[in-house]
Design a protein around this motif. Structure first.
Motif, PDB file in Angstrom:
ATOM      1  N   HIS A 210       0.832  -1.200   0.000  1.00  0.00           N
ATOM      2  CA  HIS A 210       0.000   0.000   0.000  1.00  0.00           C
ATOM      3  C   HIS A 210       0.873   1.258   0.000  1.00  0.00           C
ATOM      4  O   HIS A 210       0.567   2.250  -0.674  1.00  0.00           O
ATOM      5  CB  HIS A 210      -0.941  -0.002   1.202  1.00  0.00           C
ATOM      6  N   GLU A 211       1.956   1.236   0.743  1.00  0.00           N
ATOM      7  CA  GLU A 211       2.869   2.382   0.783  1.00  0.00           C
ATOM      8  C   GLU A 211       3.465   2.654  -0.604  1.00  0.00           C
ATOM      9  O   GLU A 211       3.534   3.799  -1.048  1.00  0.00           O
ATOM     10  CB  GLU A 211       3.977   2.097   1.800  1.00  0.00           C
ATOM     11  N   LEU A 212       3.866   1.587  -1.309  1.00  0.00           N
ATOM     12  CA  LEU A 212       4.385   1.754  -2.671  1.00  0.00           C
ATOM     13  C   LEU A 212       3.305   2.275  -3.615  1.00  0.00           C
ATOM     14  O   LEU A 212       3.551   3.174  -4.419  1.00  0.00           O
ATOM     15  CB  LEU A 212       4.922   0.420  -3.203  1.00  0.00           C
ATOM     16  N   LEU A 213       2.110   1.718  -3.500  1.00  0.00           N
ATOM     17  CA  LEU A 213       1.011   2.148  -4.355  1.00  0.00           C
ATOM     18  C   LEU A 213       0.660   3.611  -4.104  1.00  0.00           C
ATOM     19  O   LEU A 213       0.433   4.384  -5.039  1.00  0.00           O
ATOM     20  CB  LEU A 213      -0.217   1.264  -4.126  1.00  0.00           C
ATOM     21  N   THR A 214       0.645   4.008  -2.842  1.00  0.00           N
ATOM     22  CA  THR A 214       0.352   5.402  -2.508  1.00  0.00           C
ATOM     23  C   THR A 214       1.414   6.333  -3.083  1.00  0.00           C
ATOM     24  O   THR A 214       1.087   7.378  -3.665  1.00  0.00           O
ATOM     25  CB  THR A 214       0.257   5.574  -0.978  1.00  0.00           C
ATOM     26  N   ALA A 215       2.669   5.965  -2.953  1.00  0.00           N
ATOM     27  CA  ALA A 215       3.752   6.798  -3.494  1.00  0.00           C
ATOM     28  C   ALA A 215       3.621   6.926  -5.008  1.00  0.00           C
ATOM     29  O   ALA A 215       3.769   8.024  -5.565  1.00  0.00           O
ATOM     30  CB  ALA A 215       5.104   6.204  -3.119  1.00  0.00           C
ATOM     31  N   GLU A 216       3.317   5.818  -5.680  1.00  0.00           N
ATOM     32  CA  GLU A 216       3.168   5.850  -7.133  1.00  0.00           C
ATOM     33  C   GLU A 216       1.962   6.686  -7.540  1.00  0.00           C
ATOM     34  O   GLU A 216       2.021   7.451  -8.495  1.00  0.00           O
ATOM     35  CB  GLU A 216       3.035   4.418  -7.671  1.00  0.00           C
ATOM     36  N   THR A 217       0.877   6.570  -6.798  1.00  0.00           N
ATOM     37  CA  THR A 217      -0.329   7.351  -7.097  1.00  0.00           C
ATOM     38  C   THR A 217      -0.072   8.840  -6.933  1.00  0.00           C
ATOM     39  O   THR A 217      -0.465   9.647  -7.784  1.00  0.00           O
ATOM     40  CB  THR A 217      -1.494   6.904  -6.198  1.00  0.00           C
ATOM     41  N   LEU A 218       0.588   9.217  -5.849  1.00  0.00           N
ATOM     42  CA  LEU A 218       0.894  10.640  -5.621  1.00  0.00           C
ATOM     43  C   LEU A 218       1.797  11.182  -6.721  1.00  0.00           C
ATOM     44  O   LEU A 218       1.587  12.291  -7.223  1.00  0.00           O
ATOM     45  CB  LEU A 218       1.528  10.839  -4.243  1.00  0.00           C
ATOM     46  N   LEU A 219       2.805  10.413  -7.103  1.00  0.00           N
ATOM     47  CA  LEU A 219       3.691  10.847  -8.181  1.00  0.00           C
ATOM     48  C   LEU A 219       2.913  10.990  -9.486  1.00  0.00           C
ATOM     49  O   LEU A 219       3.026  11.998 -10.184  1.00  0.00           O
ATOM     50  CB  LEU A 219       4.839   9.852  -8.361  1.00  0.00           C
ATOM     51  N   SER A 220       2.107   9.989  -9.809  1.00  0.00           N
ATOM     52  CA  SER A 220       1.301  10.042 -11.038  1.00  0.00           C
ATOM     53  C   SER A 220       0.377  11.246 -11.044  1.00  0.00           C
ATOM     54  O   SER A 220       0.235  11.920 -12.072  1.00  0.00           O
ATOM     55  CB  SER A 220       0.486   8.761 -11.207  1.00  0.00           C
ATOM     56  N   ASN A 221      -0.256  11.526  -9.922  1.00  0.00           N
ATOM     57  CA  ASN A 221      -1.156  12.681  -9.846  1.00  0.00           C
ATOM     58  C   ASN A 221      -0.409  13.988 -10.078  1.00  0.00           C
ATOM     59  O   ASN A 221      -0.912  14.883 -10.756  1.00  0.00           O
ATOM     60  CB  ASN A 221      -1.875  12.716  -8.500  1.00  0.00           C
ATOM     61  N   ARG A 222       0.796  14.107  -9.516  1.00  0.00           N
ATOM     62  CA  ARG A 222       1.590  15.327  -9.723  1.00  0.00           C
ATOM     63  C   ARG A 222       1.993  15.468 -11.193  1.00  0.00           C
ATOM     64  O   ARG A 222       1.891  16.557 -11.771  1.00  0.00           O
ATOM     65  CB  ARG A 222       2.834  15.309  -8.837  1.00  0.00           C
ATOM     66  N   VAL A 223       2.433  14.365 -11.790  1.00  0.00           N
ATOM     67  CA  VAL A 223       2.857  14.416 -13.193  1.00  0.00           C
ATOM     68  C   VAL A 223       1.657  14.695 -14.089  1.00  0.00           C
ATOM     69  O   VAL A 223       1.729  15.516 -15.009  1.00  0.00           O
ATOM     70  CB  VAL A 223       3.585  13.118 -13.606  1.00  0.00           C
ATOM     71  N   ARG A 224       0.542  14.021 -13.819  1.00  0.00           N
ATOM     72  CA  ARG A 224      -0.688  14.257 -14.602  1.00  0.00           C
ATOM     73  C   ARG A 224      -1.097  15.720 -14.563  1.00  0.00           C
ATOM     74  O   ARG A 224      -1.414  16.320 -15.586  1.00  0.00           O
ATOM     75  CB  ARG A 224      -1.841  13.417 -14.024  1.00  0.00           C
ATOM     76  N   ALA A 225      -1.099  16.297 -13.354  1.00  0.00           N
ATOM     77  CA  ALA A 225      -1.482  17.699 -13.203  1.00  0.00           C
ATOM     78  C   ALA A 225      -0.513  18.600 -13.957  1.00  0.00           C
ATOM     79  O   ALA A 225      -0.921  19.562 -14.621  1.00  0.00           O
ATOM     80  CB  ALA A 225      -1.528  18.076 -11.726  1.00  0.00           C
ATOM     81  N   ARG A 226       0.759  18.285 -13.861  1.00  0.00           N
ATOM     82  CA  ARG A 226       1.776  19.104 -14.532  1.00  0.00           C
ATOM     83  C   ARG A 226       1.603  19.063 -16.049  1.00  0.00           C
ATOM     84  O   ARG A 226       1.816  20.066 -16.731  1.00  0.00           O
ATOM     85  CB  ARG A 226       3.152  18.581 -14.137  1.00  0.00           C
ATOM     86  N   LEU A 227       1.200  17.889 -16.573  1.00  0.00           N
ATOM     87  CA  LEU A 227       1.009  17.747 -18.014  1.00  0.00           C
ATOM     88  C   LEU A 227      -0.400  18.114 -18.457  1.00  0.00           C
ATOM     89  O   LEU A 227      -0.681  18.162 -19.651  1.00  0.00           O
ATOM     90  CB  LEU A 227       1.324  16.311 -18.446  1.00  0.00           C
TER      91      LEU A 227
END
Length: 155
Positions: free
Chosen positions: A20-37
């Motif tokens: 869950h910790e890995l999934l949360t980290a990946e989700t947060l990163l994806s959300n930041r990148v998605r927003a940036r793009l």
């Protein structure tokens, strides 16, 4: 988070919390990148698929996007249309099958992804490269077993 040596916490709980910790980290990163793009979730997932295919020298097609996202061919085409409009991918005729079109990243997309991720992929890859083969095999087997159970029981 409990440790694996905590006798009151079953090992399966510790493993699920780590996953869950890995999934949360990946989700947060994806959300930041998605927003940036400026991308929708499905558009970002498609862009990731196309980038991964390109890294593996495998052509990506709309049907690959459809399968990966679990959407219809028409929905995958709409996603691809949005990515083309943002100058993130190009469509080209598939040299192996003239009925299909391949999807590839543009230089704009490559630069945007490089800029958005920075040194992240290299740092993570360096850390992952230090995991012993025996542990990789155990993690892969566990992930495969859990996925099979979830696929079988989630019907």
């Amino acid at each position: 988070m409990p440790t694996p040596t905590d006798p009151e916490v079953p090992p399966g709980v510790v493993l699920l919390e780590a996953a869950h910790e890995l999934l949360t980290a990946e989700t947060l990163l994806s959300n930041r990148v998605r927003a940036r793009l400026g991308l929708r979730a499905a558009d970002y997932q498609a862009l990731q698929l196309i980038a991964a295919a390109e890294q593996s020298d495998i052509p990506a097609r709309a049907k690959d996007v459809s399968t990966a996202l679990g959407v219809t061919a028409a929905a995958a085409t709409i996603v691809a249309d949005r990515l083309v409009q943002k100058d993130l991918i190009v469509r080209a005729q598939d040299p192996d099958d003239r009925r299909n079109r391949t999807l590839t990243l543009t230089d704009t997309a490559r630069a945007a992804l490089r800029d958005a991720f920075g040194s992240f992929p290299d740092e993570v890859q360096d850390r992952l490269n230090r995991v012993p083969d025996s542990e990789i095999a155990a993690i892969r087997a566990l992930a495969s077993d859990v996925r099979e159970i979830l696929d079988r029981t989630a019907r």
